[in-house]
Design a protein around this motif. Structure first.
Motif, short mmCIF file in Angstrom:
data_model
loop_
_atom_site.label_atom_id
_atom_site.label_comp_id
_atom_site.label_asym_id
_atom_site.label_seq_id
_atom_site.Cartn_x
_atom_site.Cartn_y
_atom_site.Cartn_z
N TYR A 1 -41.16 16.67 25.09
CA TYR A 1 -41.49 15.24 25.03
C TYR A 1 -42.86 15.15 24.39
O TYR A 1 -43.85 15.63 24.95
N ALA A 2 -42.92 14.58 23.18
CA ALA A 2 -44.17 14.51 22.42
C ALA A 2 -45.22 13.71 23.20
O ALA A 2 -44.89 12.94 24.12
N PRO A 3 -46.51 13.90 22.89
CA PRO A 3 -47.56 13.16 23.60
C PRO A 3 -47.28 11.66 23.63
O PRO A 3 -46.95 11.05 22.61
N HIS A 4 -47.38 11.09 24.83
CA HIS A 4 -47.03 9.68 25.02
C HIS A 4 -47.67 9.15 26.29
O HIS A 4 -48.17 9.91 27.11
N ARG A 5 -47.63 7.85 26.44
CA ARG A 5 -48.00 7.18 27.68
C ARG A 5 -46.76 6.48 28.22
O ARG A 5 -45.88 6.10 27.44
N ASP A 6 -46.67 6.32 29.52
CA ASP A 6 -45.48 5.72 30.12
C ASP A 6 -45.51 4.20 30.15
O ASP A 6 -44.59 3.57 30.68
N VAL A 7 -46.58 3.62 29.61
CA VAL A 7 -46.65 2.18 29.40
C VAL A 7 -47.03 1.97 27.94
O VAL A 7 -47.71 2.80 27.33
N PRO A 8 -46.59 0.86 27.33
CA PRO A 8 -46.92 0.62 25.92
C PRO A 8 -48.41 0.37 25.73
O PRO A 8 -49.08 -0.18 26.60
N ALA A 9 -48.91 0.80 24.57
CA ALA A 9 -50.33 0.61 24.28
C ALA A 9 -50.66 -0.87 24.11
O ALA A 9 -51.75 -1.32 24.48
N GLU A 10 -49.72 -1.64 23.57
CA GLU A 10 -49.92 -3.07 23.35
C GLU A 10 -48.85 -3.86 24.08
O GLU A 10 -47.68 -3.48 24.07
N PRO A 11 -49.21 -4.98 24.72
CA PRO A 11 -48.18 -5.81 25.36
C PRO A 11 -47.25 -6.41 24.31
O PRO A 11 -47.66 -6.64 23.17
N SER A 12 -45.99 -6.60 24.68
CA SER A 12 -45.03 -7.15 23.73
C SER A 12 -44.60 -8.54 24.17
O SER A 12 -44.79 -8.95 25.31
N GLU A 13 -43.97 -9.25 23.25
CA GLU A 13 -43.48 -10.58 23.56
C GLU A 13 -42.29 -10.52 24.51
O GLU A 13 -41.97 -11.49 25.18
N ARG A 14 -41.62 -9.37 24.56
CA ARG A 14 -40.41 -9.24 25.39
C ARG A 14 -40.74 -9.08 26.87
O ARG A 14 -39.86 -9.22 27.71
N ARG A 15 -41.97 -8.76 27.20
CA ARG A 15 -42.36 -8.51 28.60
C ARG A 15 -41.43 -7.51 29.25
O ARG A 15 -40.80 -7.75 30.27
N ALA A 16 -41.30 -6.35 28.62
CA ALA A 16 -40.43 -5.30 29.14
C ALA A 16 -40.95 -4.80 30.49
O ALA A 16 -42.16 -4.80 30.75
N ARG A 17 -40.01 -4.37 31.33
CA ARG A 17 -40.36 -3.93 32.69
C ARG A 17 -41.35 -2.77 32.66
O ARG A 17 -42.21 -2.68 33.54
N ILE A 18 -41.25 -1.90 31.66
CA ILE A 18 -42.13 -0.72 31.65
C ILE A 18 -43.60 -1.11 31.53
O ILE A 18 -44.47 -0.31 31.86
N GLU A 19 -43.89 -2.34 31.09
CA GLU A 19 -45.29 -2.75 31.01
C GLU A 19 -45.93 -2.83 32.40
O GLU A 19 -47.14 -2.78 32.53
N GLY A 20 -45.09 -2.94 33.43
CA GLY A 20 -45.61 -3.03 34.79
C GLY A 20 -45.79 -1.70 35.49
O GLY A 20 -46.25 -1.65 36.63
N ARG A 21 -45.43 -0.61 34.83
CA ARG A 21 -45.60 0.70 35.46
C ARG A 21 -47.07 0.96 35.77
O ARG A 21 -47.94 0.77 34.94
N LEU A 22 -47.30 1.45 36.99
CA LEU A 22 -48.66 1.78 37.41
C LEU A 22 -48.85 3.28 37.60
O LEU A 22 -49.84 3.84 37.13
N ILE A 23 -47.91 3.91 38.31
CA ILE A 23 -48.04 5.32 38.63
C ILE A 23 -46.76 6.06 38.21
O ILE A 23 -45.65 5.61 38.52
N SER A 24 -46.93 7.16 37.52
CA SER A 24 -45.82 8.02 37.12
C SER A 24 -45.74 9.20 38.07
O SER A 24 -46.77 9.72 38.52
N ILE A 25 -44.52 9.63 38.35
CA ILE A 25 -44.26 10.72 39.28
C ILE A 25 -43.40 11.78 38.59
O ILE A 25 -42.40 11.45 37.95
N VAL A 26 -43.78 13.04 38.71
CA VAL A 26 -42.94 14.15 38.28
C VAL A 26 -42.83 15.13 39.45
O VAL A 26 -43.83 15.49 40.06
#
Length: 200
Positions: free
Chosen positions: A106-131
């Protein structure tokens, strides 16, 4: 001070033995015996899509009971997570049971988008990632490569682009802020088993 202690001081929540060895073995066996589908990339603007240049992994189609079990155990950990990150956590995403075969990454990434989108996708609300790791580079069912690597944990600009790998072990849980840059390096042998989910 060991590696896990250092990473904890840099902002990672680490809990050894979140799942015990027999349960890790049971989940691995179930994952290996059930169908899987290609892992997708979630984005705010393009939705979900498969792009193996970014993410090459498989999602095992597990019986619902395992997802409920993981969610219940994480609920028991919620108070500790809230205190560690000084956040109020309201809900969880359904856990993903992930297989990384040789070449998986999995290439370098963040689990939330860098910029907010007009779609207000659910992933924008992610606070804590768990592995949660179900195996490691040593011991039963080992794999090689496949390191979970974190970037930007230190505020020192000299360490800005330096990746810090986390040493995996069966049953180990790591939690981190979802805007943390991280990657899974390519698996070079064996099969890497993990569970991933997110708090909102």
């Amino acid at each position: 001070m060991n590696e896990h202690d250092i990473l904890a001081r840099l902002g990672l929540f680490i809990r050894k033995g979140f799942l015990d060895a027999p349960l890790c073995e049971e989940i691995r066996a179930e994952m290996a015996s059930h169908p899987s589908e290609a892992g997708y990339v979630k984005t705010a603007d393009r939705g979900d899509f498969v792009d193996e240049s970014l993410r090459r992994a498989s999602l095992a189609q597990m019986p619902e009971g395992y997802a409920y079990m993981v969610r219940d155990r994480l609920d028991e950990l919620r108070t500790d997570l809230e205190a560690f990150f000084n956040l109020r956590l309201e809900s969880q995403e359904k856990p993903q049971f992930l297989l990384y075969e040789t070449g998986g990454h999995y290439a370098p990434h963040r689990d939330v988008p860098a910029e907010p989108s007009e779609r207000r996708a659910r992933i924008e609300g992610r606070l804590i990632s768990i592995v949660v790791f179900l195996n490691s580079q040593a011991g039963p069912h080992p794999y090689s490569g496949g390191e979970l690597i974190f970037y930007g944990l230190s505020s020192d600009p000299r360490w800005k682009d330096y990746g810090l790998p986390l040493e995996a072990e069966p049953g180990l849980l790591v939690a981190f802020r979802s805007d943390t840059l991280h990657e899974v390096s390519p698996v070079t042998g064996g099969r890497r088993y993990t569970i991933a989910t997110w708090f909102y």
